[in-house]
Design a protein around this motif. Structure first.
Motif, PDB file in Angstrom:
ATOM      1  N   ARG A 183     181.358  90.541 116.677  1.00  8.26           N
ATOM      2  CA  ARG A 183     180.874  90.309 118.043  1.00  8.26           C
ATOM      3  C   ARG A 183     181.985  90.197 119.071  1.00  8.26           C
ATOM      4  O   ARG A 183     181.727  89.989 120.248  1.00  8.26           O
ATOM      5  CB  ARG A 183     180.066  89.009 118.102  1.00  8.26           C
ATOM      6  N   GLY A 184     183.222  90.293 118.631  1.00  4.49           N
ATOM      7  CA  GLY A 184     184.339  90.191 119.559  1.00  4.49           C
ATOM      8  C   GLY A 184     184.528  88.800 120.129  1.00  4.49           C
ATOM      9  O   GLY A 184     185.095  88.637 121.217  1.00  4.49           O
ATOM     10  N   LEU A 185     184.062  87.762 119.406  1.00  6.95           N
ATOM     11  CA  LEU A 185     184.227  86.396 119.885  1.00  6.95           C
ATOM     12  C   LEU A 185     185.642  85.908 119.598  1.00  6.95           C
ATOM     13  O   LEU A 185     186.407  86.527 118.848  1.00  6.95           O
ATOM     14  CB  LEU A 185     183.202  85.473 119.220  1.00  6.95           C
ATOM     15  N   HIS A 186     185.974  84.769 120.176  1.00  8.33           N
ATOM     16  CA  HIS A 186     187.287  84.143 119.956  1.00  8.33           C
ATOM     17  C   HIS A 186     187.036  82.658 119.705  1.00  8.33           C
ATOM     18  O   HIS A 186     187.283  81.815 120.558  1.00  8.33           O
ATOM     19  CB  HIS A 186     188.187  84.354 121.177  1.00  8.33           C
ATOM     20  N   ILE A 187     186.540  82.357 118.503  1.00 11.22           N
ATOM     21  CA  ILE A 187     186.103  80.999 118.196  1.00 11.22           C
ATOM     22  C   ILE A 187     186.699  80.524 116.881  1.00 11.22           C
ATOM     23  O   ILE A 187     187.215  81.306 116.082  1.00 11.22           O
ATOM     24  CB  ILE A 187     184.565  80.914 118.101  1.00 11.22           C
ATOM     25  N   THR A 188     186.603  79.214 116.675  1.00 17.09           N
ATOM     26  CA  THR A 188     186.920  78.597 115.392  1.00 17.09           C
ATOM     27  C   THR A 188     185.683  77.850 114.918  1.00 17.09           C
ATOM     28  O   THR A 188     184.675  77.797 115.627  1.00 17.09           O
ATOM     29  CB  THR A 188     188.092  77.604 115.521  1.00 17.09           C
ATOM     30  N   LYS A 189     185.768  77.262 113.745  1.00 23.08           N
ATOM     31  CA  LYS A 189     184.605  76.545 113.219  1.00 23.08           C
ATOM     32  C   LYS A 189     184.201  75.389 114.121  1.00 23.08           C
ATOM     33  O   LYS A 189     183.034  74.972 114.135  1.00 23.08           O
ATOM     34  CB  LYS A 189     184.906  76.019 111.814  1.00 23.08           C
ATOM     35  N   GLU A 190     185.141  74.852 114.912  1.00 27.21           N
ATOM     36  CA  GLU A 190     184.834  73.734 115.806  1.00 27.21           C
ATOM     37  C   GLU A 190     183.881  74.135 116.925  1.00 27.21           C
ATOM     38  O   GLU A 190     183.286  73.289 117.583  1.00 27.21           O
ATOM     39  CB  GLU A 190     186.112  73.157 116.417  1.00 27.21           C
ATOM     40  N   ASN A 191     183.723  75.430 117.137  1.00 21.87           N
ATOM     41  CA  ASN A 191     182.811  75.926 118.171  1.00 21.87           C
ATOM     42  C   ASN A 191     181.413  76.195 117.632  1.00 21.87           C
ATOM     43  O   ASN A 191     180.541  76.659 118.374  1.00 21.87           O
ATOM     44  CB  ASN A 191     183.337  77.229 118.777  1.00 21.87           C
ATOM     45  N   ILE A 192     181.192  75.913 116.348  1.00 15.07           N
ATOM     46  CA  ILE A 192     179.932  76.296 115.701  1.00 15.07           C
ATOM     47  C   ILE A 192     179.165  75.081 115.187  1.00 15.07           C
ATOM     48  O   ILE A 192     179.716  74.213 114.509  1.00 15.07           O
ATOM     49  CB  ILE A 192     180.194  77.253 114.511  1.00 15.07           C
ATOM     50  N   LEU A 193     177.879  75.062 115.498  1.00 20.57           N
ATOM     51  CA  LEU A 193     176.928  74.130 114.893  1.00 20.57           C
ATOM     52  C   LEU A 193     175.906  74.972 114.145  1.00 20.57           C
ATOM     53  O   LEU A 193     175.287  75.863 114.728  1.00 20.57           O
ATOM     54  CB  LEU A 193     176.228  73.284 115.958  1.00 20.57           C
ATOM     55  N   ILE A 194     175.731  74.712 112.850  1.00 21.08           N
ATOM     56  CA  ILE A 194     174.728  75.429 112.071  1.00 21.08           C
ATOM     57  C   ILE A 194     173.356  74.831 112.386  1.00 21.08           C
ATOM     58  O   ILE A 194     173.175  73.615 112.367  1.00 21.08           O
ATOM     59  CB  ILE A 194     175.006  75.331 110.561  1.00 21.08           C
ATOM     60  N   THR A 195     172.402  75.701 112.691  1.00 24.27           N
ATOM     61  CA  THR A 195     171.055  75.256 113.050  1.00 24.27           C
ATOM     62  C   THR A 195     170.035  75.831 112.072  1.00 24.27           C
ATOM     63  O   THR A 195     170.369  76.678 111.237  1.00 24.27           O
ATOM     64  CB  THR A 195     170.684  75.716 114.469  1.00 24.27           C
ATOM     65  N   ARG A 196     168.803  75.401 112.220  1.00 23.22           N
ATOM     66  CA  ARG A 196     167.714  75.968 111.420  1.00 23.22           C
ATOM     67  C   ARG A 196     167.040  77.084 112.231  1.00 23.22           C
ATOM     68  O   ARG A 196     165.882  76.990 112.614  1.00 23.22           O
ATOM     69  CB  ARG A 196     166.707  74.882 111.037  1.00 23.22           C
ATOM     70  N   GLY A 197     167.789  78.116 112.520  1.00 22.30           N
ATOM     71  CA  GLY A 197     167.265  79.238 113.267  1.00 22.30           C
ATOM     72  C   GLY A 197     167.553  79.136 114.755  1.00 22.30           C
ATOM     73  O   GLY A 197     168.006  78.108 115.261  1.00 22.30           O
ATOM     74  N   SER A 198     167.286  80.226 115.473  1.00 21.31           N
ATOM     75  CA  SER A 198     167.573  80.281 116.902  1.00 21.31           C
ATOM     76  C   SER A 198     166.779  79.252 117.696  1.00 21.31           C
ATOM     77  O   SER A 198     167.291  78.667 118.654  1.00 21.31           O
ATOM     78  CB  SER A 198     167.252  81.685 117.443  1.00 21.31           C
ATOM     79  N   GLN A 199     165.522  79.049 117.324  1.00 25.81           N
ATOM     80  CA  GLN A 199     164.681  78.121 118.074  1.00 25.81           C
ATOM     81  C   GLN A 199     165.272  76.714 118.070  1.00 25.81           C
ATOM     82  O   GLN A 199     165.216  76.010 119.083  1.00 25.81           O
ATOM     83  CB  GLN A 199     163.267  78.100 117.487  1.00 25.81           C
ATOM     84  N   ASN A 200     165.844  76.316 116.964  1.00 22.09           N
ATOM     85  CA  ASN A 200     166.494  75.013 116.871  1.00 22.09           C
ATOM     86  C   ASN A 200     167.656  74.925 117.862  1.00 22.09           C
ATOM     87  O   ASN A 200     167.870  73.900 118.527  1.00 22.09           O
ATOM     88  CB  ASN A 200     166.984  74.797 115.438  1.00 22.09           C
ATOM     89  N   GLY A 201     168.402  76.012 117.990  1.00 22.59           N
ATOM     90  CA  GLY A 201     169.517  76.059 118.934  1.00 22.59           C
ATOM     91  C   GLY A 201     169.055  76.000 120.377  1.00 22.59           C
ATOM     92  O   GLY A 201     169.670  75.330 121.216  1.00 22.59           O
TER      93      GLY A 201
END
Length: 493
Positions: A183-201
């Motif tokens: 996706r051409g992002l520039h992130i680390t794991k600190e930028n990510i929260l795992i959710t239960r699908g898009s709706q949760n996000g």
């Protein structure tokens, strides 16, 4: 004397111990006030003779009732129903079924706008869907094999207790690498929260972004579940036009000059429901507006992986240099809806707050499933699956659109979608979807909730129709039933 012999029944073929069966039935008799407070129960020998069971069974039963507080034992007098039990007046739910919720014993707040009729699927009926994957193509064996391998590791036990609310660390690391590459992002794991699908996000983000009256801007046609989520957060929805190039950002700019905008929600890759792609020019314009006016962009990239005519256009998040974009996605659409693995990506401060909020809504996800998908992605099996289904869905899109064009062009208008799993099907006058839905029932075709595609100000007479979940023979049957429906309507006109 109370008729214990005809009121108590013990099933010796049942796995439940006899003394438990007996105690449960006596408790029910007490609750029904057939054995009122202070009623003396038969002696253990007497009851054992009445029921034809060993005395030890009755003794164990009375001990259980005593431990639970239903009875009391008085020395030299016997066992009695507890004299301190209050009268329990049971509510007859059958009689009150048609009454309001406030008559069922307690009051609660209801969001009537969130109500959706439960799905009831009948054999032989074809159901229109929004564009979902074909679960028959799910790589179940590969996923199951990976899950078993992880579950069989000696170290698995460390993942079976409470974990981080951010989601499994390995999956966050793998996703960061994967999304940076694809996706051409520039992130680390600190930028990510795992959710239960898009709706949760979407839910977590809306709860953090909005207070009552804050404005969220969406398209005049928009994903209904997102709209409902924003309304639930007490946000005010403002709508702008969507054309063949996506949301009209010049209209958004005019709105920004008049009102304070808190956030803009976009499905930039394939707008939901119309399937159009937000143009590059408008993407840059939107990012500049977000910087100048200080609003958040909620980018829901629900089907990035499915493109048939060209390579995917990189998401807004890949061009965001000011931290305005909250990027939301999942593997639910790509693999199968049952795998509730999604991600929320933003600056670390926002992710930390989302993690704190997630703690009181959904303590954590399924660590073993998250580890499974970490391996599934890292091994390249996800990309392999995407390549496989992409070919299948492209064929289905072409067959679906060709049949629509050849068989039903006098009734419908549509553009062949460049990607995704659905088309935006517009019905020509003098017909409307209410008429179609009613007649379609005669041909075992369920159009679904066609009303959800129209906003207050938009009457476009179009619905979103998924094609990916139908194989070629099912597509042909779908078109046949739709044609029969339209011919029926034409005859009655």
């Amino acid at each position: 004397m109370f008729p214990y012999k005809t009121s108590l029944f013990l099933d010796r073929s049942c796995a439940q111990p006899l003394y438990v069966q007996l105690s449960n039935q006596i408790i029910q008799l007490i609750k029904d006030q057939k054995l009122p407070s202070k009623t003396k129960l038969p002696g253990t020998r007497t009851l054992s003779e009445i029921l034809g069971v060993h005395r030890k069974t009755v003794v164990a039963c009375y001990e259980e009732l005593l431990l639970q507080g239903w009875v009391e034992s008085i020395s030299k007098k016997g066992t009695f129903v507890n004299s301190n039990l209050p009268d329990l007046v049971p509510l007859d739910f059958i009689e009150t079924k048609s009454q309001t919720e406030n008559k069922i014993g307690f009051s609660f707040y209801s969001n009537h706008f969130l109500y959706r009729k439960p799905s009831e699927f009948k054999e032989g009926v074809i159901y229109v869907n929004d564009g979902i994957s074909d679960t028959r193509l799910t790589p179940v064996n590969e996923i199951a094999r990976t899950y078993r391998r992880i579950a069989g590791r000696k170290s698995v036990f460390q993942h079976l207790s409470y974990g981080t609310t951010y989601g499994n660390e390995k999956l966050r690391e793998v996703l960061a690498d994967y999304l940076n590459t694809t996706r051409g992002l520039h992130i680390t794991k600190e930028n990510i929260l795992i959710t239960r699908g898009s709706q949760n996000g979407i839910y977590l983000s809306s709860q953090l972004l909005f207070k009552e009256g804050d404005i969220i801007v969406v398209g005049k046609t928009n994903y209904i579940s997102a709209d409902l989520t924003f309304l639930n957060a007490n946000a005010t929805i403002e709508r702008v036009t969507v054309d063949e190039c996506g949301m009209v950002i010049s209209d958004l700019e005019k709105l920004c000059k008049k009102k304070s905008i808190r956030a803009v929600y976009v499905t930039s890759h394939h707008h939901h429901p119309t399937t159009v792609t937000l143009s590059a020019e408008r993407r840059i314009h939107l990012l500049n507006l977000a910087k100048n006016y200080g609003f958040a962009i909620l980018e829901d990239d629900y089907d990035y992986d499915f493109n048939y005519n060209h390579a995917p256009i990189l998401p807004l998040a890949s061009h965001d240099t000011n931290g305005n974009v909250i990027y939301i996605g999942s593997v639910c659409k790509t693999v199968a809806p049952v795998f509730r693995i999604g991600y929320l990506i933003a600056n670390t401060n926002f992710i930390n707050e989302a993690s704190n909020l997630r703690r009181i809504v959904d303590r954590q996800g399924d660590a073993l499933l998250e580890l499974t998908f970490a391996d599934f992605i890292q091994s390249g099996e996800l990309d392999s699956h995407i390549r496989k289904v992409l070919k299948v869905y492209k064929v289905r899109r072409d067959v679906f659109c060709e049949l629509l064009s050849n068989e039903l062009s006098e009734y419908f208008e549509f553009e062949i979608p460049k990607g995704g799993m659905a088309i935006w099907l517009c019905l020509k006058a003098p017909y409307n979807w209410k008429m179609v839905a009613k007649v379609a029932e005669n041909y075992n075709l369920d159009i679904g909730d066609y009303k959800r595609y129209d906003s207050e100000n938009t009457k476009h007479n179009c619905i979103r129709v998924g094609f990916a979940s139908f194989n070629e023979s099912e597509i042909k049957e779908f078109i046949l039933r739709l044609k029969l429906t339209m011919k029926h309507l034409e005859k009655d006109a």
